[in-house]
Design an enzyme around this catalytic site. Sequence first.
Site, mmCIF file in Angstrom:
data_model
loop_
_atom_site.group_PDB
_atom_site.id
_atom_site.type_symbol
_atom_site.label_atom_id
_atom_site.label_comp_id
_atom_site.label_asym_id
_atom_site.label_seq_id
_atom_site.Cartn_x
_atom_site.Cartn_y
_atom_site.Cartn_z
ATOM 1 N N GLY A 95 -10.240 3.087 19.033
ATOM 2 C CA GLY A 95 -10.373 4.421 18.440
ATOM 3 C C GLY A 95 -9.122 4.958 17.996
ATOM 4 O O GLY A 95 -7.967 4.365 18.120
ATOM 5 N N GLY A 131 -6.112 6.479 18.290
ATOM 6 C CA GLY A 131 -5.314 6.698 19.439
ATOM 7 C C GLY A 131 -3.977 7.780 18.876
ATOM 8 O O GLY A 131 -3.438 8.248 19.876
ATOM 9 N N ARG A 132 -3.942 7.631 17.666
ATOM 10 C CA ARG A 132 -2.539 8.697 17.270
ATOM 11 C C ARG A 132 -2.949 9.129 16.085
ATOM 12 O O ARG A 132 -2.129 9.389 15.107
ATOM 13 C CB ARG A 132 -1.213 8.073 17.190
ATOM 14 C CG ARG A 132 -1.227 6.484 16.352
ATOM 15 C CD ARG A 132 -0.116 5.785 16.643
ATOM 16 N NE ARG A 132 0.051 4.609 15.703
ATOM 17 C CZ ARG A 132 1.087 4.359 14.727
ATOM 18 N NH1 ARG A 132 2.115 5.293 14.664
ATOM 19 N NH2 ARG A 132 0.983 3.338 14.199
ATOM 20 N N LYS A 180 -1.621 10.908 10.661
ATOM 21 C CA LYS A 180 -1.316 9.713 11.574
ATOM 22 C C LYS A 180 -0.091 10.144 12.202
ATOM 23 O O LYS A 180 1.085 10.577 11.475
ATOM 24 C CB LYS A 180 -1.416 8.653 10.394
ATOM 25 C CG LYS A 180 -1.141 7.059 11.389
ATOM 26 C CD LYS A 180 -1.003 6.195 10.461
ATOM 27 C CE LYS A 180 -0.788 4.810 11.067
ATOM 28 N NZ LYS A 180 -0.937 3.785 10.259
ATOM 29 N N GLY A 204 0.663 9.144 21.081
ATOM 30 C CA GLY A 204 0.022 9.409 20.032
ATOM 31 C C GLY A 204 0.833 9.949 18.910
ATOM 32 O O GLY A 204 0.596 10.519 17.904
ATOM 33 N N ARG A 248 -2.582 10.540 5.442
ATOM 34 C CA ARG A 248 -3.092 9.363 4.750
ATOM 35 C C ARG A 248 -4.336 9.575 4.192
ATOM 36 O O ARG A 248 -5.267 10.431 4.728
ATOM 37 C CB ARG A 248 -3.227 8.416 5.812
ATOM 38 C CG ARG A 248 -3.760 7.090 5.189
ATOM 39 C CD ARG A 248 -3.809 5.681 6.241
ATOM 40 N NE ARG A 248 -4.524 5.673 7.356
ATOM 41 C CZ ARG A 248 -4.360 4.865 8.377
ATOM 42 N NH1 ARG A 248 -3.540 3.772 8.118
ATOM 43 N NH2 ARG A 248 -5.248 4.818 9.342
ATOM 44 N N ASP A 253 -10.244 -4.197 13.779
ATOM 45 C CA ASP A 253 -9.975 -2.719 13.445
ATOM 46 C C ASP A 253 -9.187 -2.489 12.392
ATOM 47 O O ASP A 253 -8.848 -1.238 12.102
ATOM 48 C CB ASP A 253 -9.508 -2.198 15.028
ATOM 49 C CG ASP A 253 -8.283 -2.963 15.419
ATOM 50 O OD1 ASP A 253 -8.174 -3.784 15.734
ATOM 51 O OD2 ASP A 253 -7.305 -2.093 15.331
ATOM 52 N N ASP A 286 -3.578 0.544 7.120
ATOM 53 C CA ASP A 286 -2.798 0.129 8.399
ATOM 54 C C ASP A 286 -1.366 -0.816 7.898
ATOM 55 O O ASP A 286 -1.527 -2.072 8.328
ATOM 56 C CB ASP A 286 -3.428 -0.598 9.322
ATOM 57 C CG ASP A 286 -4.259 0.659 10.180
ATOM 58 O OD1 ASP A 286 -3.960 1.872 10.045
ATOM 59 O OD2 ASP A 286 -5.098 0.370 10.748
#
Length: 478
Positions: A84, A86-87, A107, A120, A170, A246, A256
């Site tokens: 998930g 997380g940050r 982000k 985070g 983002r 992910d 990412d």
Amino acid sequence: MAPTIPFDNSYARLPEHFHARQPATPVAAPRLIRLNTALAEQLGIDPAALSVDVLAGNTVPEGAEPLAQAYAGHQFGHFTPRLGDGRAILLGEVVGRDGQRRDIQLKGSGPTPFSRRADGRAALGPVLREYIVSEAMAAFGVPTTRALAAVATGEEVFRETPLPGAVLTRVAASHIRVGTFQYFAARGDGAAVQVLLDHAIARHDPAAAQAEQPALAFFQGVVARQAALIARWLGLGFIHGVMNTDNMTISGETIDYGPCAFMEAYDPGAVFSSIDHAGRYAYANQPRIAQWNLARLAETLLPLFAADEDAQIQVAQEALSGFAPIFQAAWLGTFRAKLGLAGVEEDDATLIQGLLSRMAANQADFTLTFRALATEPASARALFADPAAFDGWAEAWHARRALGALPDAAMRAANPAFIPRNHLVEEAIAAATSRDDFGPFETLVHVLSRPFEDQPDHARHALPAQPEERVLATFCGT
């Protein structure tokens, strides 16, 4: 009054177990580093609405529904059932001037229920890296998430040492990942998989809804998009560095930008990621890994492919087998364009591989070699440790071009003069983090916004690293 952004938040309307409602954590002293005003205007957002407090997460704009998305993922081949955001916080979605729906996400915006004891936050360096590389990929014409803004937080984050913190805004076609489907499938929640599939089809593949087998049509679309994407990566010498499930979107966008890198001397086994000890995500392995990831997506959809288990597997295998020919055609198309080859000849793959093999053996710079072929072909031989190795290949290349050649302008448009060379990215990060000097960052972003143009004033940005400048390892931003 809170600023207004024209949000229309379809993901927030999905069932509550798809996400966790979560505002960003305010920061102490936000300072704008860069706002991508051109992108804001494409999104139909008044740049004035994007105040530094909105971009830092200190102010929630009107219409936003902040949330963290749930997903799972295979990380270096090992499955984690609960990852998930997380940050990261999804502020909401906007429909741009082109009619396309896009996510706007912060982000580095603080802890969420998915943070797993992490802070985070994001450090300034990874935020600048993602801004530079994602915007360069957009300029190359490669499907990618975009950088709308970067903001310094005025706070430190602690990794091995204290580092200045930052938040990246983002933009993505969506943040739905292979791992999003895995999250619900791993829980045996077939109803949620169906809801997610329906949402993904409506957002990315509306034609699939009319197909005889919508789940299969959707999966085939993801396969085709990912095959084409990976071919584009290889055509730029790009190494993602962390192709976990992910980190693979169903939209076909690159997402990412952690330990990513661009090769200089061509090496099919090149690895830069500090955490990729076995070379799982090496340059030449990326097509194989993409297909492996897609197999994991197929597993989540098996019950929707057919009623009978044997039929489910057969349908999935047949659909997955479509990856190789689609990738091969895209790869050939990419490199034919780079070599200025018009039409199709039986020996084109051999010609392309012949050049790449010689480049690997002679440590020829990937970007400079192809750019030289597009501008001054004779100058390419000087890039080879043994120039004679180039000569024999060049003779075959000229003979092939005699059968069909693209215009010079088209060949230049397939071969950038500038890429985000690793040492230049690190130079920009070091100046910003150690001296609060964002000049190198701004210059690099400016140069990479026009990567196919000759820019004599920025000639050094086209050159490979000197031995003392080489970056041998890149790092995740977590």
